[in-house]
Design an enzyme around this catalytic site. Structure first.
Site, mmCIF file in Angstrom:
data_model
loop_
_atom_site.group_PDB
_atom_site.id
_atom_site.type_symbol
_atom_site.label_atom_id
_atom_site.label_comp_id
_atom_site.label_asym_id
_atom_site.label_seq_id
_atom_site.Cartn_x
_atom_site.Cartn_y
_atom_site.Cartn_z
ATOM 1 N N HIS A 91 46.880 10.101 48.756
ATOM 2 C CA HIS A 91 45.647 10.623 48.078
ATOM 3 C C HIS A 91 46.020 12.001 48.362
ATOM 4 O O HIS A 91 45.460 12.356 49.620
ATOM 5 C CB HIS A 91 44.505 9.822 48.743
ATOM 6 C CG HIS A 91 43.011 10.606 48.097
ATOM 7 N ND1 HIS A 91 42.376 10.305 48.377
ATOM 8 C CD2 HIS A 91 43.375 10.237 46.677
ATOM 9 C CE1 HIS A 91 41.378 10.555 47.930
ATOM 10 N NE2 HIS A 91 42.200 10.980 46.704
ATOM 11 N N ASN A 115 36.389 10.135 51.020
ATOM 12 C CA ASN A 115 35.667 9.314 50.138
ATOM 13 C C ASN A 115 34.716 8.126 50.878
ATOM 14 O O ASN A 115 33.423 8.200 50.033
ATOM 15 C CB ASN A 115 36.284 8.966 48.879
ATOM 16 C CG ASN A 115 36.926 9.271 48.089
ATOM 17 O OD1 ASN A 115 36.338 10.806 47.966
ATOM 18 N ND2 ASN A 115 38.325 9.086 47.268
ATOM 19 N N SER A 138 42.509 7.040 44.206
ATOM 20 C CA SER A 138 41.148 7.209 45.711
ATOM 21 C C SER A 138 39.826 6.666 46.264
ATOM 22 O O SER A 138 40.123 6.704 47.215
ATOM 23 C CB SER A 138 40.518 8.566 45.561
ATOM 24 O OG SER A 138 39.375 8.067 43.834
ATOM 25 N N GLU A 196 45.628 12.694 51.947
ATOM 26 C CA GLU A 196 46.035 10.924 52.755
ATOM 27 C C GLU A 196 47.223 10.143 53.158
ATOM 28 O O GLU A 196 47.360 10.222 51.639
ATOM 29 C CB GLU A 196 44.721 10.481 52.316
ATOM 30 C CG GLU A 196 43.595 11.195 53.064
ATOM 31 C CD GLU A 196 41.861 10.365 52.432
ATOM 32 O OE1 GLU A 196 40.564 10.318 53.342
ATOM 33 O OE2 GLU A 196 41.699 10.025 51.336
#
Length: 313
Positions: free
Chosen positions: A169, A219, A148, A181
């Site tokens: 991800h 993130n 991540s 992702e």
């Protein structure tokens, strides 16, 4: 002119068909890491008809992972097959049949199409794993990391297959969260990228694409937001309780930033921000927090330890 148009359409169709033929149809998947993320990815891959091998260091961990997958599948079938319990039981049976486990990664990657790594967030450990598996996996095999926060490019450089390396991800809990992702490094081939996108869709997810930038999309936006909430509290501008209420009622978020930090784990959040700060020390978004550092030092890591920004029974 009409002939030229028809000729162009046929040529374009032919080019598209050729490009599609070059993509790898992923059938066999090896997942390294039997934790929450690895087990979740294994579940959705097996449930969508892929042959899956879940790998971890001990049979004890793998038994726990398999039990967790079975329990998760039961929860899924209660909703999905509410009126058809027999179909639900068959779905569980079929999914578990697609799943096997192993403690020897090198011995199981020889016939796999895709290796997904979901182990500890430590670049050295990940690189060592990829470097070793690179020697045993077939030439066509794609490698992907579920990291991540770490750079995919640095992991790809530990192997000889930089063009067959990308990021996948997933989000926790994997069976429930629809997003994946798909990360493309400067060396990831278009064929590899499209194969990873197709795999994400095949396991029932909605893929989004992002370059290999710190934190990718979610993130990169989420972690600085949580850190800014901590700074707001550190300055004494508002209480953590009021900040959480404000973001839930004012922005419609299901959790406030402090609740989310405790849920994610303060050690995880600190690890991410420290890593980004080392990459871009002058970026104010990535500045460390003295309060977060203090709580982690005191082992107050959030829900998993019973105390973080809040206390939990």
């Amino acid at each position: 002119m009409a002939f030229a148009t028809r000729h162009f359409v046929r040529a374009a169709s032919s080019d598209a068909a050729t490009a599609a033929a070059k993509k790898l149809l992923i059938k066999h998947v090896t997942i390294i890491g039997g934790g929450l993320m690895g087990a979740g990815i294994a579940q959705v891959a097996a449930a969508s008809g892929h042959t899956v091998v879940l790998v971890d260091q001990s049979d004890e961990i793998l038994k726990k992972s398999t039990k967790g997958i079975e329990e998760s599948l039961k929860r899924v079938t209660k909703k999905k097959f509410a009126d058809k319990p027999e179909a639900g039981a068959e779905f569980i049976k079929k999914t578990l049949k697609n799943l096997t486990t192993s403690t020897d990664a090198a011995s199981v990657v020889h016939s796999t199409d895709l290796v997904i790594e979901a182990i500890v967030e430590n670049l050295e450990v990940k690189n060592e794993l990829f470097k070793r598996l690179d020697k045993f996996a077939p030439e066509h095999t794609i490698f992907a990391s579920n990291t991540s926060s770490l750079q995919i490019t640095k992991m790809a450089n530990a192997t000889t297959r930089q063009d067959r390396f990308g990021g996948l991800h997933f989000f926790n809990p994997v069976p429930m969260m629809k997003l994946v992702e798909v990360i493309k490094t400067p060396m990831t081939s278009q064929k590899t990228f499209e194969s990873l996108v197709d795999f994400s869709k095949a396991v029932g997810k909605s893929p989004v694409s992002c370059k290999d930038t710190p934190g990718f999309i979610v993130n990169r936006l989420l972690v600085p937001y949580m850190m800014e909430a901590v700074r707001l509290f550190e300055r004494g501008d508002a209480s953590k309780e009021d900040i959480d209420v404000a973001m839930k009622l004012g922005a419609g978020y299901p959790m406030g930033p402090f609740e989310l930090l405790d849920y994610v784990g303060l050690d995880t959040s600190k690890y991410i921000i420290d890593g980004w700060h080392s990459l871009e020390p002058n970026n104010p978004l990535f500045a460390p927090s003295p309060l977060l550092n203090k709580l982690v030092e005191e082992k107050k890591l959030g829900k998993k330890t019973g105390e973080g920004f809040y206390k939990y029974k």
